[in-house]
Design an enzyme around this catalytic site. Structure first.
Site, PDB file in Angstrom:
ATOM      1  N   GLU A 158       0.823  -1.215   0.000  1.00  0.00           N
ATOM      2  CA  GLU A 158       0.000   0.000   0.000  1.00  0.00           C
ATOM      3  C   GLU A 158       0.855   1.262   0.000  1.00  0.00           C
ATOM      4  OE1 GLU A 158      -2.509  -0.543   3.423  1.00  0.00           O
ATOM      5  OE2 GLU A 158      -3.649  -2.138   2.468  1.00  0.00           O
TER       6      GLU A 158
ATOM      7  N   GLU B  33      -1.736 -10.806   1.825  1.00  0.00           N
ATOM      8  CA  GLU B  33      -2.812 -10.843   2.820  1.00  0.00           C
ATOM      9  C   GLU B  33      -4.024 -11.441   2.132  1.00  0.00           C
ATOM     10  OE1 GLU B  33      -3.749  -7.059   4.663  1.00  0.00           O
ATOM     11  OE2 GLU B  33      -1.635  -6.507   4.742  1.00  0.00           O
TER      12      GLU B  33
END
Length: 159
Positions: A16, A90
């Site tokens: 991110e 994830e």
């Protein structure tokens, strides 16, 4: 066996966060200092930098294809398109009563026809919420769940 002994299996440049010259410099440094482990980076895309915070996990500087929260169908599709291992950086986030449908991921991870779908990492497998006491329910049952339930928002007042 050594119980609870840490083990570094690979290195991550994070997630991110987009891609830029610093990312490439960090990758070069890691590969110079430790050429024995894989390097993964979620934030870039197959064509370069991600247009939003989360990339598709296919950036060329990653040794793995490591998307975030891709569904099992997407993992299988990636395995057909890519030669690199597909390992989700994830794929589940346990908060409160979540983590349903994990069996679909396990079926994909165990696929004999697509062995490059290898698994992923759960973020987190424990709820980080603060436990707050609850008053007895109208049915007379007392709160038994870990001496409280995870609190949120309004449980802590206005501030």
């Amino acid at each position: 066996r050594t119980k609870n002994h840490t083990c570094v299996v690979g290195w991550s440049l994070g997630n991110e966060s987009g891609t830029g010259p610093t990312t490439q410099h960090n990758a070069d440094w890691i590969r110079f200092c430790d050429p024995t482990r894989f390097l993964q980076y979620e934030s870039g895309e197959v064509h370069g930098d991600a247009s939003i915070a989360m990339g598709d996990g296919r950036h060329p500087l990653s040794d793995l294809v490591c998307p975030m929260y891709a569904d099992p169908e997407r993992c299988l599709k990636l395995a057909k398109e890519e030669k690199r291992p597909v390992i989700l950086c994830e794929y589940s986030h346990a908060m409160g009563n979540s983590n349903g449908g994990l069996h679909l991921f396990y079926e994909a991870f165990r696929s004999e026809s697509l062995p490059t779908v290898q698994g992923g990492f759960i973020w987190d497998f424990a709820d980080q919420g603060l436990r707050v006491p609850r008053t007895p329910r109208s049915s007379g049952l007392r709160d038994w769940f870990l001496q409280g339930q995870p609190g949120y928002g309004g449980d802590f007042g206005k501030h």
